[in-house]
Write a protein that holds these residues in place. Structure first.
Motif, PDB file in Angstrom:
ATOM      1  N   LEU A 157       1.084  -4.499  94.931  1.00 10.67           N
ATOM      2  CA  LEU A 157       1.442  -3.841  93.677  1.00 10.67           C
ATOM      3  C   LEU A 157       1.054  -4.761  92.530  1.00 10.67           C
ATOM      4  CD1 LEU A 157       2.989  -1.838  91.787  1.00 10.67           C
ATOM      5  CD2 LEU A 157       5.038  -3.228  92.256  1.00 10.67           C
ATOM      6  N   CYS A 158       0.287  -4.238  91.574  1.00 10.52           N
ATOM      7  CA  CYS A 158      -0.069  -4.980  90.366  1.00 10.52           C
ATOM      8  C   CYS A 158       0.454  -4.222  89.155  1.00 10.52           C
ATOM      9  CB  CYS A 158      -1.589  -5.147  90.244  1.00 10.52           C
ATOM     10  SG  CYS A 158      -2.340  -6.166  91.521  1.00 10.52           S
ATOM     11  N   VAL A 159       1.165  -4.922  88.278  1.00 12.87           N
ATOM     12  CA  VAL A 159       1.730  -4.317  87.074  1.00 12.87           C
ATOM     13  C   VAL A 159       1.192  -5.091  85.877  1.00 12.87           C
ATOM     14  CG1 VAL A 159       3.838  -3.613  85.882  1.00 12.87           C
ATOM     15  CG2 VAL A 159       3.813  -3.779  88.392  1.00 12.87           C
ATOM     16  N   ALA A 160       0.477  -4.404  84.988  1.00 15.04           N
ATOM     17  CA  ALA A 160      -0.187  -5.072  83.868  1.00 15.04           C
ATOM     18  C   ALA A 160       0.099  -4.338  82.574  1.00 15.04           C
ATOM     19  CB  ALA A 160      -1.698  -5.139  84.103  1.00 15.04           C
ATOM     20  N   GLY A 161       0.531  -5.088  81.559  1.00 19.21           N
ATOM     21  CA  GLY A 161       0.751  -4.524  80.239  1.00 19.21           C
ATOM     22  C   GLY A 161      -0.212  -5.117  79.232  1.00 19.21           C
ATOM     23  N   GLY A 162      -0.970  -4.267  78.513  1.00 17.94           N
ATOM     24  CA  GLY A 162      -1.887  -4.752  77.484  1.00 17.94           C
ATOM     25  C   GLY A 162      -2.934  -5.695  78.041  1.00 17.94           C
ATOM     26  N   VAL A 163      -3.154  -6.831  77.333  1.00 16.01           N
ATOM     27  CA  VAL A 163      -4.135  -7.809  77.813  1.00 16.01           C
ATOM     28  C   VAL A 163      -3.636  -8.564  79.038  1.00 16.01           C
ATOM     29  CG1 VAL A 163      -5.329  -8.115  75.607  1.00 16.01           C
ATOM     30  CG2 VAL A 163      -3.328  -9.526  76.141  1.00 16.01           C
ATOM     31  N   LEU A 201      -3.616  -7.307  81.586  1.00 12.53           N
ATOM     32  CA  LEU A 201      -4.509  -6.800  82.629  1.00 12.53           C
ATOM     33  C   LEU A 201      -5.475  -7.879  83.116  1.00 12.53           C
ATOM     34  CD1 LEU A 201      -5.522  -4.264  84.195  1.00 12.53           C
ATOM     35  CD2 LEU A 201      -7.285  -4.088  82.441  1.00 12.53           C
ATOM     36  N   ALA A 202      -5.748  -8.900  82.302  1.00 14.63           N
ATOM     37  CA  ALA A 202      -6.797  -9.869  82.635  1.00 14.63           C
ATOM     38  C   ALA A 202      -6.658 -10.450  84.043  1.00 14.63           C
ATOM     39  CB  ALA A 202      -6.842 -10.971  81.577  1.00 14.63           C
ATOM     40  N   PRO A 203      -5.538 -11.085  84.410  1.00 14.75           N
ATOM     41  CA  PRO A 203      -5.466 -11.656  85.766  1.00 14.75           C
ATOM     42  C   PRO A 203      -5.445 -10.588  86.841  1.00 14.75           C
ATOM     43  CG  PRO A 203      -3.341 -11.815  84.679  1.00 14.75           C
ATOM     44  CD  PRO A 203      -4.323 -11.370  83.633  1.00 14.75           C
ATOM     45  N   VAL A 204      -4.883  -9.412  86.539  1.00 16.58           N
ATOM     46  CA  VAL A 204      -4.883  -8.322  87.513  1.00 16.58           C
ATOM     47  C   VAL A 204      -6.309  -7.856  87.779  1.00 16.58           C
ATOM     48  CG1 VAL A 204      -4.219  -5.906  87.840  1.00 16.58           C
ATOM     49  CG2 VAL A 204      -2.530  -7.588  87.055  1.00 16.58           C
ATOM     50  N   ALA A 207      -8.964 -16.450  91.274  1.00 14.23           N
ATOM     51  CA  ALA A 207      -8.562 -15.202  90.635  1.00 14.23           C
ATOM     52  C   ALA A 207      -7.055 -15.203  90.410  1.00 14.23           C
ATOM     53  CB  ALA A 207      -8.965 -14.013  91.505  1.00 14.23           C
ATOM     54  N   GLY A 208      -6.644 -14.866  89.189  1.00 16.84           N
ATOM     55  CA  GLY A 208      -5.231 -14.858  88.828  1.00 16.84           C
ATOM     56  C   GLY A 208      -4.786 -16.075  88.049  1.00 16.84           C
ATOM     57  N   GLN A 209      -5.631 -17.117  87.959  1.00 15.12           N
ATOM     58  CA  GLN A 209      -5.261 -18.328  87.228  1.00 15.12           C
ATOM     59  C   GLN A 209      -5.619 -18.211  85.739  1.00 15.12           C
ATOM     60  OE1 GLN A 209      -7.112 -21.555  89.668  1.00 15.12           O
ATOM     61  NE2 GLN A 209      -4.999 -22.232  89.916  1.00 15.12           N
ATOM     62  N   TYR A 210      -5.139 -19.188  84.977  1.00 16.03           N
ATOM     63  CA  TYR A 210      -5.428 -19.250  83.545  1.00 16.03           C
ATOM     64  C   TYR A 210      -5.969 -20.628  83.188  1.00 16.03           C
ATOM     65  CZ  TYR A 210      -0.782 -21.459  83.497  1.00 16.03           C
ATOM     66  OH  TYR A 210       0.298 -22.270  83.754  1.00 16.03           O
ATOM     67  N   ALA A 266     -10.278 -13.254  83.433  1.00 17.40           N
ATOM     68  CA  ALA A 266     -10.258 -11.832  83.779  1.00 17.40           C
ATOM     69  C   ALA A 266     -11.287 -11.453  84.835  1.00 17.40           C
ATOM     70  CB  ALA A 266     -10.469 -10.983  82.525  1.00 17.40           C
ATOM     71  N   ASN A 267     -11.894 -12.431  85.490  1.00 14.60           N
ATOM     72  CA  ASN A 267     -12.830 -12.118  86.560  1.00 14.60           C
ATOM     73  C   ASN A 267     -12.679 -13.145  87.674  1.00 14.60           C
ATOM     74  OD1 ASN A 267     -13.983 -14.049  84.721  1.00 14.60           O
ATOM     75  ND2 ASN A 267     -15.939 -13.812  85.781  1.00 14.60           N
ATOM     76  N   ALA A 268     -13.151 -12.769  88.847  1.00 11.54           N
ATOM     77  CA  ALA A 268     -13.108 -13.672  89.995  1.00 11.54           C
ATOM     78  C   ALA A 268     -14.209 -14.727  89.874  1.00 11.54           C
ATOM     79  CB  ALA A 268     -13.287 -12.866  91.282  1.00 11.54           C
ATOM     80  N   PRO A 269     -14.078 -15.853  90.577  1.00 13.16           N
ATOM     81  CA  PRO A 269     -15.120 -16.880  90.524  1.00 13.16           C
ATOM     82  C   PRO A 269     -16.485 -16.330  90.913  1.00 13.16           C
ATOM     83  CG  PRO A 269     -13.153 -17.721  91.598  1.00 13.16           C
ATOM     84  CD  PRO A 269     -12.930 -16.245  91.410  1.00 13.16           C
ATOM     85  N   ASN A 270     -17.530 -16.924  90.314  1.00 12.64           N
ATOM     86  CA  ASN A 270     -18.883 -16.457  90.576  1.00 12.64           C
ATOM     87  C   ASN A 270     -19.860 -17.616  90.474  1.00 12.64           C
ATOM     88  OD1 ASN A 270     -19.907 -16.524  87.590  1.00 12.64           O
ATOM     89  ND2 ASN A 270     -17.994 -15.353  87.514  1.00 12.64           N
TER      90      ASN A 270
END
Length: 373
Positions: free
Chosen positions: A250-256, A258-261, A171-174, A193-197
């Motif tokens: 603290l998570c700060v996300a702007g626009g897309v 948001l995906a890793p957050v 989670a958080g990687q690209y 944008a999602n955790a491993p599953n």
């Protein structure tokens, strides 16, 4: 190593403002030395030039930080397997790079700079090769698009399933994405944008820039449909949860951004019991807060989670107003938190300045920027 780092930074200052010329000379020289290498690159090279310069700058800036330097370059070597780069190619790349640096710097280039870049490139290539050789995963995964939802004219949320062995992301990687049907050999990075599953399904949030720029993003938003096949390269990035930390988040996300957050929050729903998590989600207008309903639903289920939406261009919005970094600063201090920041380069820079002014320790901050390719 300190002297090499100083020389690299000094010499990079000579060429930094002429990055396009450096990239153009590098590729011209590279393909002259080995014309077969041209087949490994996309027809349109501008995005590839940006990645080259980013890699050079990062290497130059982290060579005096051995741990970060090593981790970044090994990951870069794994990632370059998707281009079918072989060990023999690294020598040719080094010759072309040095030739480009000498040519663009001109009379200001020195033998000391030359030797520093030779040493640095030898170290860079050794680490990249080691990372590539140690990777037991495929160079890339084929993935089928499962769902594709348009959110306005320039944004889409899509899910894909990797069809080969499980794709091992955190989670958080690209990952880098290629749309072979429309843009073969052109790759663009997107946060998962999602955790491993166990289903091997990944979610992406994609926004294409105004004016039609951003070929891969445009293809994913406007031309991709369920059933299409994509290619996904090895995961990268360190905006991941610290498993040993007990600090609030603290998570700060702007626009897309948001995906890793979103992926981090999803991971925390599985493991978190004691940490407060504060998400600040910002955009210019309320309709760009496309994922707000889903976040608010999570808030009703997990009492440790709070979400603060904000917009900068609509004074009638019921939530917070102003630039996202300013909103975050108003809610501080954040000195005792782990901080995750994701969004446009301008937003990330402003937020990092606000956190620095708040005396947040640098090693408590992780971030990703979303460019316009």
């Amino acid at each position: 190593m300190e002297n090499v780092a100083r020389l690299l930074k000094e010499s990079w200052a000579l060429v930094e403002e002429r990055g396009e010329r450096l990239a153009g000379h590098f590729y011209a020289r590279l393909f002259l030395l080995d014309p077969e290498l041209r087949k490994l690159f996309p027809v349109q090279m501008s995005g590839q030039r940006d990645r080259l310069l980013e890699a050079i700058v990062t290497a130059a800036q982290t060579v005096d930080d051995p741990e970060t330097f090593d981790e970044y370059l090994r990951a870069l070597g794994r990632d370059h397997r998707k281009y079918h780069v072989s060990a023999d190619h690294y020598g040719t790349l080094g010759v072309a790079l040095l030739d480009g640096l000498r040519t663009v710097a001109g009379d200001r280039w020195s033998l000391e700079y030359d030797q520093a870049w030779r040493e640095a490139y030898a170290s860079i290539s050794a680490r990249m090769l080691a990372g590539a050789e140690a990777d037991v995963n495929p160079p890339f995964w084929h993935a089928e698009v499962l769902t594709h939802e348009r959110l306005g004219p320039d944004t889409a949320v899509l899910t894909v399933r990797a069809l080969q062995d499980p794709l091992p992301w955190q989670a958080g990687q690209y990952v880098s994405v290629e749309v072979p049907r429309h843009l073969p050999q052109t790759w663009r990075t997107y946060s998962v944008a999602n955790a491993p599953n166990e289903e091997n399904v990944l979610e992406f949030h994609v926004r294409t820039p105004a004016g039609g720029a951003g070929w891969v993003s445009g293809a994913l938003v406007r031309r991709t449909r369920p059933g299409d096949l994509l290619r996904l390269a090895a995961p990268m990035g360190s905006m991941t949860l610290d498993p040993d930390s007990t600090r609030d988040i603290l998570c700060v996300a702007g626009g897309v951004g948001l995906a890793p957050v979103k992926a981090l929050v999803e991971e925390l729903t599985r493991v978190n019991r004691t940490r407060w998590v504060h998400v600040f989600y910002g955009a210019r207008r309320p309709d760009e807060l496309y994922a707000l309903p889903g976040l608010e639903e999570l808030v009703t289920t997990y009492p440790w989670l709070s979400v603060t939406p904000s917009v900068s261009d609509d004074p009638d919005f019921a939530g917070e107003h102003g630039d996202l970094a300013e909103v975050v600063a108003r809610y501080g201090p954040w000195t005792t938190h782990d901080c995750y920041v994701s969004g446009s380069a301008a937003m990330v820079r402003a937020t990092l300045r606000a956190l620095a002014a708040d005396d947040v320790p640098p090693d408590h901050i992780r971030y990703d920027t979303f460019g316009t390719l």
